[in-house]
Design an enzyme around this catalytic site. Structure first.
Site, PDB file in Angstrom:
ATOM      1  N   ASP A  40       0.849  -1.193   0.000  1.00 50.21           N
ATOM      2  CA  ASP A  40       0.000   0.000   0.000  1.00 50.21           C
ATOM      3  C   ASP A  40       0.884   1.244   0.000  1.00 50.21           C
ATOM      4  O   ASP A  40       2.049   1.202   0.409  1.00 50.21           O
ATOM      5  CB  ASP A  40      -0.952   0.011   1.198  1.00 50.21           C
ATOM      6  CG  ASP A  40      -0.231   0.201   2.526  1.00 50.21           C
ATOM      7  OD1 ASP A  40       0.676  -0.613   2.813  1.00 50.21           O
ATOM      8  OD2 ASP A  40      -0.556   1.154   3.271  1.00 50.21           O
ATOM      9  N   GLU A  42      -0.144  -0.459   5.874  1.00 57.07           N
ATOM     10  CA  GLU A  42       0.887   0.142   6.729  1.00 57.07           C
ATOM     11  C   GLU A  42       0.779   1.655   6.742  1.00 57.07           C
ATOM     12  O   GLU A  42       0.902   2.293   7.794  1.00 57.07           O
ATOM     13  CB  GLU A  42       2.274  -0.287   6.245  1.00 57.07           C
ATOM     14  CG  GLU A  42       3.400   0.050   7.211  1.00 57.07           C
ATOM     15  CD  GLU A  42       3.967   1.451   7.056  1.00 57.07           C
ATOM     16  OE1 GLU A  42       4.655   1.923   7.975  1.00 57.07           O
ATOM     17  OE2 GLU A  42       3.712   2.078   5.996  1.00 57.07           O
TER      18      GLU A  42
END
Length: 474
Positions: free
Chosen positions: A109, A174
């Site tokens: 991500d 994250e």
């Protein structure tokens, strides 16, 4: 070994020079493929926030990583649904008899691209320019995924195969700090158990200087909202008597720092000092790395290492308010902001976040209504730099960087999973490496990665895995 100290290993920890040369040649030959695959991965708009980008973008990125691990011969690959709705990719390559297991971490991500029009080239299109590859996630942390893949491929291509057991975990939230993988790992504590953990999400203090990060600040973030009116009102008719929520919010946010920019949150300890061996941080170099404009001063007190690695830092990440273009002459009925607090090792993130929230609640003027809610949290981390893995990494980096010695530093950022894993596996050795040199501009417009750093760090990782296996055999 102290933080910031140059680390020394021994030559036998990375084997003979011929084997090391074979790994370096293998990585060099694999670089064109790595560029093509990184372009594929960067093309996914994998911002883990469905309000900004479709959730399918993250799911597609997860499938890409899972397929890549299967192609490398991992017999066990799974896409895990985590409690925050994100997906993490897990792969396991069992250890040869008597060999240790190493966990390799990265995340697919990415941060939002911010103003896409401000990018020199499209943020989700990997573009080569001036010797660097540009694109959102190129360094943070899709480049880290490629670093791990390159290292594993090089070990196979150079002959002998992967000499350790490998677990790979690539998470999908994250950057949002919503804790999906942390909660999953807590519920399945055996899943990520390993002898050594290699976090591929930091970087070198500058290109060409191999670096291991051994300390991270934690993070607590809150969203604050101020309401004063039932709806916006004409500033000429009502201004001067009715309370403006945006002005109230600005007053509250201004109270978070002292005049010199140091955090001024009630009850928060801001006097920490960096107790490791000092890494040389000339102010002029730091200002250049940070892009501080001429004539603009730095904020805070103490050494730069104190401010970055040993003390909290508060940042207003965003404010919801009307843009200047198109703004109407109105008193604002409601305003909100997102505030981040970085907390150093030794400070509990949840408690620090509550101090931040309570400080804001106490500073609301004019009896305005205020709500403060936590939006993310991650604990700080500090590694044992005297563990044997640091010797193996020092030798590997020295060879990959043609004799340049590794340095060990702290980092002001946060990787929430690291602290959790260190608690779950107290006997594991932790090393944090990556591709985010100062020119990478992670989290900003025109993020980039140096392909030369990708090449060298992949060589270093492969040499480390070989050297770590040799240490276990001895």
């Amino acid at each position: 070994m102290e933080h910031g100290q140059v680390a020394h290993g021994t030559d036998d920890e990375t084997g003979n020079a011929a084997a090391g040369a074979a790994i370096a040649e293998a990585v060099a030959a694999l670089m064109p493929r790595a560029r093509r695959e990184l372009a594929e991965l960067v093309a996914f708009r994998s911002v883990a926030d469905p309000k900004q980008f479709p959730a399918d973008e993250c799911r597609a990125a997860a499938r890409w990583v899972a397929d890549a691990l299967r192609a490398e011969g991992f017999p066990e690959v799974a896409v895990l649904d985590t409690p925050d709705g994100s997906q993490a990719v897990y792969g396991h390559l069992p250890a040869p008899e008597g060999a240790p297991t190493v966990l390799l971490y990265a995340h697919y991500d990415v941060q939002p691209p911010l103003d896409e029009a401000a990018w020199t080239s499209p943020p989700f299109e990997l573009t080569e320019r001036d010797g660097r590859w540009y694109g959102r996630g190129a360094a943070d942390c899709k480049g880290g995924v490629m670093m791990h893949l390159l290292a594993l491929r090089a070990l196979t291509s150079a002959g002998g195969g992967v000499p350790v057991g490998v677990k790979v975990i690539v998470e999908g939230s994250e950057e949002q700090g919503t804790g999906g993988l942390e909660r999953y790992a807590e519920r399945h504590p055996e899943l990520l158990a390993a002898d050594a953990v290699l976090i591929g999400d930091t970087g070198n203090v500058r290109a060409g200087q191999p670096t291991v990060t051994a300390s991270l600040r934690g993070m607590a973030a809150v969203r604050v909202r101020v309401d004063t009116l039932a709806g916006n009102r004409h500033s000429g008719v009502f201004g001067g008597a009715v309370p403006d929520s945006l002005t109230a919010l600005i007053r509250m946010l201004a109270s978070l720092t002292d005049a010199d920019g140091s955090p001024a949150i009630d009850g928060l300890d801001t006097a920490g000092t960096w107790d490791g061996a000092p890494y040389p941080f000339p102010e002029d170099t730091f200002r250049e790395d940070a892009g501080v404009l001429d004539g603009v001063g730095l904020v805070g007190s103490g050494t730069i290492a104190d401010r970055l690695w040993a003390r909290p830092a508060v940042t207003v990440l965003g404010i919801d308010c009307p843009p200047v273009v198109g703004a109407t002459p109105s008193v604002q009925a409601s305003a909100r902001a997102l505030v981040s607090l970085r907390v150093p090792p030794g400070m509990e993130a949840g408690a620090a976040g509550e101090l931040l929230a309570e400080h804001l609640r106490k500073r609301v003027p004019w009896g305005a209504r205020v709500t403060v809610e936590p939006t993310g949290e991650g604990q700080a981390f500090r590694a044992d730099t005297g563990s044997p893995a640091y010797g193996a990494m020092a030798a590997a980096m020295r060879e990959a960087y043609d004799g340049t010695e590794m340095v060990v530093v702290g980092k002001g950022g946060s990787i929430p999973l690291t602290s959790l894993l260190s608690g779950l596996y107290p006997k594991a050795e932790f090393l944090l490496i990556g591709l985010s040199d100062p020119a990478a501009q992670i989290h900003a417009v025109d993020e980039s990665v140096s392909p030369e750093e990708l090449r060298r760090m992949a060589v270093a990782e492969a040499l480390f895995l070989r050297g770590y296996a040799a240490m276990a055999r001895r």
